[in-house]
Design a protein around this motif. Sequence first.
Motif, mmCIF file in Angstrom:
data_model
loop_
_atom_site.group_PDB
_atom_site.id
_atom_site.type_symbol
_atom_site.label_atom_id
_atom_site.label_comp_id
_atom_site.label_asym_id
_atom_site.label_seq_id
_atom_site.Cartn_x
_atom_site.Cartn_y
_atom_site.Cartn_z
ATOM 1 N N GLY A 1 22.813 31.801 4.447
ATOM 2 C CA GLY A 1 21.360 31.749 4.560
ATOM 3 C C GLY A 1 20.910 32.053 5.983
ATOM 4 O O GLY A 1 21.515 32.864 6.685
ATOM 5 N N ASP B 1 9.846 28.719 7.079
ATOM 6 C CA ASP B 1 10.085 28.702 5.629
ATOM 7 C C ASP B 1 9.013 29.479 4.877
ATOM 8 O O ASP B 1 8.823 29.287 3.677
ATOM 9 C CB ASP B 1 10.177 27.267 5.107
ATOM 10 N N CYS C 1 11.821 33.937 3.723
ATOM 11 C CA CYS C 1 12.357 33.716 2.372
ATOM 12 C C CYS C 1 12.737 35.032 1.705
ATOM 13 O O CYS C 1 13.803 35.140 1.071
ATOM 14 C CB CYS C 1 11.342 32.960 1.530
ATOM 15 N N ARG C 2 11.905 36.058 1.853
ATOM 16 C CA ARG C 2 12.189 37.326 1.189
ATOM 17 C C ARG C 2 13.357 38.060 1.843
ATOM 18 O O ARG C 2 14.159 38.716 1.157
ATOM 19 C CB ARG C 2 10.928 38.183 1.155
ATOM 20 N N LYS D 1 15.825 36.525 3.398
ATOM 21 C CA LYS D 1 16.998 35.738 3.002
ATOM 22 C C LYS D 1 17.443 36.117 1.588
ATOM 23 O O LYS D 1 18.650 36.260 1.326
ATOM 24 C CB LYS D 1 16.669 34.247 3.081
ATOM 25 N N GLU D 2 16.495 36.300 0.706
ATOM 26 C CA GLU D 2 16.818 36.718 -0.658
ATOM 27 C C GLU D 2 17.448 38.111 -0.669
ATOM 28 O O GLU D 2 18.403 38.374 -1.417
ATOM 29 C CB GLU D 2 15.554 36.707 -1.514
ATOM 30 N N LEU D 3 16.913 39.016 0.138
ATOM 31 C CA LEU D 3 17.465 40.369 0.223
ATOM 32 C C LEU D 3 18.906 40.326 0.709
ATOM 33 O O LEU D 3 19.773 41.030 0.179
ATOM 34 C CB LEU D 3 16.610 41.223 1.162
ATOM 35 N N ALA E 1 21.087 37.873 0.438
ATOM 36 C CA ALA E 1 21.953 37.305 -0.593
ATOM 37 C C ALA E 1 22.165 38.286 -1.747
ATOM 38 O O ALA E 1 23.283 38.432 -2.252
ATOM 39 C CB ALA E 1 21.346 36.003 -1.113
ATOM 40 N N ARG E 2 21.104 38.975 -2.135
ATOM 41 C CA ARG E 2 21.178 39.874 -3.291
ATOM 42 C C ARG E 2 22.027 41.110 -3.014
ATOM 43 O O ARG E 2 22.680 41.645 -3.915
ATOM 44 C CB ARG E 2 19.759 40.285 -3.703
ATOM 45 N N PRO F 1 24.339 36.521 3.920
ATOM 46 C CA PRO F 1 24.353 36.377 2.454
ATOM 47 C C PRO F 1 25.074 35.119 2.001
ATOM 48 O O PRO F 1 24.802 34.603 0.920
ATOM 49 C CB PRO F 1 25.072 37.642 1.981
ATOM 50 N N CYS G 1 19.926 36.351 9.009
ATOM 51 C CA CYS G 1 20.275 35.878 7.665
ATOM 52 C C CYS G 1 21.673 36.356 7.282
ATOM 53 O O CYS G 1 22.027 37.520 7.494
ATOM 54 C CB CYS G 1 19.286 36.406 6.634
#
Length: 298
Positions: free
Chosen positions: A117, A71, A76-77, A79-81, A83-84, A114, A112
């Motif tokens: 997660g 985590d 985290c970054r 995972k954000e990429l 999703a975005r 989108p 990951c």
Amino acid sequence: MEKKMRIAGVQLGAYQQSYEKNIEQILALSKKIIDSEKPDLLVFSELMTAPYFAAVPTPDDKFFEYAEFMDGPTVCRVKELAARTNTQIVGTFFEKERVNGSMHYYNTAFVCSPKRGVIGRYRKVHIPKVDVESMKTDEKYYFEGGTEFPVFTLDNGFRMGILICFDRSFPEAWKALTLQGVDLIVVPTATYGFRKNLYVEELRVRALENNIYVMGVNKAGFEQLLEELIPRTHFGRTCLINPFGEKIAVAGEQEWTYVTGDIHSVEIEKSKQRVDFFKERKREVYQKYITNVNVFVN
């Protein structure tokens, strides 16, 4: 029904002096690739957020500072990429995990989605220690070996396995994944040295004999930590290979670049129609020579 997927392999360069500089360059290149190529799957090379510290001749505990929890900031970054940008991503990092008060360390890849997660991780199973003229490395000091070969079902239905660098040297690892019905195996690496001229050819053979797509994603460029005695240059050659063992795309030795290509489920079936190596196995013969026969005969 035929499935199709566009995949991009991100050939990272030498570590950029600090975590923040390095991750920002990774994210900037990723955005460029996603904007221009629209890949369904993005794959990074091995240990994407650290220099390759295992080549330092005397192991040094200071390199454990690069380790992160699942985590932590890298997962985290990424995972954000994902999703975005609506892109599936295979990231890599130096993982640490606390179990019953003890810290454990792994060379890890994670997947990951989108939509979902983080859907899982793979811990490098085969951990090398090599001492030859062109390569001196001791990963055994830093990493424990993983104990599983998981398979990941992507959002588009493709089944993917992961092997990390030295893992690619063991046919048993490939077979452990293909026996689980993978369509694709990705191989994040940070390799250099005496296997340079064989890198792509080895992966071609593995793709052919397992009737699968293979993407090897290697690091590129000169990188030398202060304590290293031998100049180290990662040779790149990130590549995508089809189930016939043919090269779809191969990068050169340039840092911070990428290759892309499409994979088609129908090509996997065509390769099996030519020679289905799975069906031609002789399990009753292998069984006599293997202690843990389940790896090969299930």
